[in-house]
Enzyme design. Structure first.
Site, PDB file in Angstrom:
ATOM      1  N   THR A   1       0.834  -1.201   0.000  1.00  0.00           N
ATOM      2  CA  THR A   1       0.000   0.000   0.000  1.00  0.00           C
ATOM      3  C   THR A   1       0.869   1.251   0.000  1.00  0.00           C
ATOM      4  OG1 THR A   1      -1.831  -1.083   1.153  1.00  0.00           O
ATOM      5  CG2 THR A   1      -1.685   1.314   1.364  1.00  0.00           C
ATOM      6  N   ASN A   2       2.007   1.145   0.672  1.00  0.00           N
ATOM      7  CA  ASN A   2       2.823   2.333   0.919  1.00  0.00           C
ATOM      8  C   ASN A   2       3.549   2.862  -0.302  1.00  0.00           C
ATOM      9  OD1 ASN A   2       1.945   1.649   3.428  1.00  0.00           O
ATOM     10  ND2 ASN A   2       3.926   0.948   4.182  1.00  0.00           N
TER      11      ASN A   2
ATOM     12  N   GLU B   1     -22.345  31.783 -10.628  1.00  0.00           N
ATOM     13  CA  GLU B   1     -22.543  31.480  -9.205  1.00  0.00           C
ATOM     14  C   GLU B   1     -22.026  30.085  -8.871  1.00  0.00           C
ATOM     15  OE1 GLU B   1     -26.615  34.203  -8.722  1.00  0.00           O
ATOM     16  OE2 GLU B   1     -26.749  32.067  -9.138  1.00  0.00           O
TER      17      GLU B   1
ATOM     18  N   SER C   1     -36.075  32.610 -10.453  1.00  0.00           N
ATOM     19  CA  SER C   1     -36.789  32.850  -9.197  1.00  0.00           C
ATOM     20  C   SER C   1     -38.041  32.009  -9.127  1.00  0.00           C
ATOM     21  CB  SER C   1     -37.153  34.337  -9.075  1.00  0.00           C
ATOM     22  OG  SER C   1     -37.973  34.559  -7.942  1.00  0.00           O
ATOM     23  N   SER C   2     -38.368  31.585  -7.910  1.00  0.00           N
ATOM     24  CA  SER C   2     -39.609  30.840  -7.694  1.00  0.00           C
ATOM     25  C   SER C   2     -40.795  31.769  -7.489  1.00  0.00           C
ATOM     26  CB  SER C   2     -39.460  29.929  -6.465  1.00  0.00           C
ATOM     27  OG  SER C   2     -39.226  30.715  -5.302  1.00  0.00           O
TER      28      SER C   2
ATOM     29  N   LYS D   1     -37.322  36.596 -14.241  1.00  0.00           N
ATOM     30  CA  LYS D   1     -36.007  36.858 -13.661  1.00  0.00           C
ATOM     31  C   LYS D   1     -35.037  35.749 -14.075  1.00  0.00           C
ATOM     32  CE  LYS D   1     -34.079  38.407  -9.226  1.00  0.00           C
ATOM     33  NZ  LYS D   1     -32.880  37.591  -9.058  1.00  0.00           N
TER      34      LYS D   1
ATOM     35  N   THR E   1     -11.904  50.983 -10.541  1.00  0.00           N
ATOM     36  CA  THR E   1     -10.970  50.567  -9.499  1.00  0.00           C
ATOM     37  C   THR E   1     -11.550  50.988  -8.167  1.00  0.00           C
ATOM     38  OG1 THR E   1      -9.712  52.634  -9.710  1.00  0.00           O
ATOM     39  CG2 THR E   1      -8.946  50.754 -11.010  1.00  0.00           C
ATOM     40  N   HIS E   2     -11.361  50.164  -7.128  1.00  0.00           N
ATOM     41  CA  HIS E   2     -11.971  50.419  -5.815  1.00  0.00           C
ATOM     42  C   HIS E   2     -13.494  50.496  -5.925  1.00  0.00           C
ATOM     43  CE1 HIS E   2      -8.060  51.443  -3.883  1.00  0.00           C
ATOM     44  NE2 HIS E   2      -7.775  51.852  -5.109  1.00  0.00           N
TER      45      HIS E   2
END
Length: 472
Positions: A143-144, A334, A321-322, A327, A190-191
């Site tokens: 195994t090693n 995500e 959306s539900s 939408k 920027t920022h």
């Protein structure tokens, strides 16, 4: 009473157990399933493939060296080929969280191969006198040295078949969008505040370069996976192996994988150190961090449609959306962030596991194996669908981009070298307070002529990247 027709009896050093006649794994696997009902997660197919390829190579070499008979060697090879082709995949059943070093999974592989080899030779499963999981399938191995080699091979397989092809397509898609959007001027930020104008195409070109750089880093890191400690046996000394086995088995594996593998110069080091896996995992984490940034940028640039930036339109792929009709959410971006967060978590676990070895062995290898290979595969799958279902079909809102670019107070930056920083700052303040345009205020103050302003406040010129020049 139990119907013995449906069971066979197997024996190990702890005693006898009844095992269903239908299964190909044996007594040690059975004990592992009883000991580790932890997550329900089973070994990844790529990891199983890596183990099978190792077993095929070792059977070939041990047969060549007369360590096992040609008959047994050929039966083991045929069994591995059948499983690699898709048979008996449901026989690898040990939970990801199991005995240290991976002995339980390793014996699961040895037992399945032994029992299938027995059938190929016309014998019954469990009659290990002819083909034994330990004495024949595992000859000259431990195994090693098998498991750290399997992590290397599994990582290389996942990189070759999943991540690198996905990165190449993503880079090509981003480069295509860079060309498509090159004439669109938008406001830089920027920022999270208005900045000088940029080209939308250059934004996509920058992302393509970022992914290219990450792919190169991953290629470099994965070079360590090519160096195998197979042949080290139990502690890196090569006990119970043929003198020619170490180099020959790596040659055969190289042929099977079509990869330039090589034996480790020091087998004990290859067994003890998990540094190659930490290195690859770190490169994956690095990629994940920039993928999060890119996915968040896509969401910001698509935000709206009425109350956000809406400089681009990500393709809608499902209702968002539900409760709110019409939408559509940036779900591919995500999802990308979620996967990347998981990869970062896996990397942290790999780092902790890597430093938890003692003396001649790191017993945390099952965790490293799952986390590393899974990271590669989910990153590759994520990039593939992000490219196909998002990047390739992004469109630009040209009018919105131009309106932001023209309305940005950051255009005043172009005036610095003509009227000075302080005068430019005063012009910007007055424009914000009065609503007058920068052009109008500069003319009213007599700081520049209209012709001069026309040349300076040129969005096309301002958003062009200054070419790199080298000394002649």
């Amino acid at each position: 009473m139990t119907d013995n027709i449906n069971f066979r009896i197997e024996r190990d050093s702890m005693g006898d157990r009844q095992i269903s006649s239908s299964v190909y794994y044996g007594i040690q696997t059975l004990r592992a399933t009883e000991n580790f009902p932890i997550s329900g997660l089973k070994p990844l197919h790529t990891y199983v493939d890596a183990c099978l390829l190792i077993k095929k190579a070792t059977a070939i070499v041990n047969g060549e060296l007369d360590c096992i008979t040609p008959e047994i060697s050929q039966a083991i090879v045929k069994a591995t080929d059948e499983i690699l082709a898709g048979q008996l995949r449901d026989q690898f059943v040990v939970d990801v969280y199991q005995a240290g070093a991976g002995t339980s999974h390793h014996m699961n592989v040895n037992e399945v191969l032994a029992n299938r080899a027995l059938e190929i030779l016309g014998d019954e499963k469990g009659n290990y006198k002819k083909v034994n999981p330990n004495d024949h399938v595992n000859y000259g191995q431990s195994t090693n040295d098998v498991i750290p080699t399997a992590i290397r091979i599994g990582g290389l397989l996942a990189l070759t078949h999943t991540l690198h092809p996905a990165l190449e397509k993503a880079i090509a898609a981003l480069e295509s969008k860079a060309v498509e959007f090159q004439d669109i001027v938008k406001s830089g930020r920027t920022h999270m505040q208005d900045a000088v104008p940029v080209r939308l195409g250059d934004t996509f070109a920058a992302w393509a370069q970022i992914l290219t750089d990450h792919q190169n880093r991953i290629y470099t890191a994965s070079g360590d996976l090519m160096v195998l400690g197979l042949g080290g046996s139990a502690a890196g000394t090569g006990m119970n192996t043929h003198p020619l086995y170490r180099t020959r088995v790596v040659e055969v594996l190289s042929e099977l994988l079509n990869m330039p593998l090589e034996p480790a110069p020091q087998l004990m080091a290859a067994m003890q150190s998990m540094a190659p896996f930490v290195n690859v995992s770190g490169s994956l984490r690095n990629l994940a961090q920039d993928l999060v940034k890119i996915s968040h940028d896509l969401r910001l640039m698509d935000s709206g449609p009425k109350t956000g930036l809406k400089e681009i339109q990500l393709p809608p792929v499902q209702p968002g959306s539900s409760i709110m009709p019409g939408k559509y959410n940036p779900v591919m971006a995500e999802m990308t962030s979620m996967v990347c967060f998981q990869v970062m978590g896996y990397d942290s676990a790999i780092a902790l596991a890597a430093q938890a070895g003692q003396l001649e062995l790191n017993v945390m290898m099952p965790l490293i194996a799952y986390n590393l290979i899974h990271s590669i595969e989910i990153l590759g799958n994520t990039i593939a669908v992000l490219t196909e279902r998002c990047i390739q079909n992004i469109t630009a809102n040209r009018d919105r981009c131009l309106a932001y670019a023209e309305g940005s107070l950051a255009l005043v930056t172009a005036l610095n070298t003509h009227i000075g920083y302080l005068n430019a700052a005063e012009v910007a303040k007055e424009s914000l307070i009065t609503g007058k345009s920068l052009r109008q205020i500069v003319l009213e103050k007599g700081l520049m002529t209209e012709a001069e302003l026309a040349g300076v406040l040129n969005l096309e010129q301002m958003s062009s990247i200054v070419p790199l020049k080298t000394e002649s």
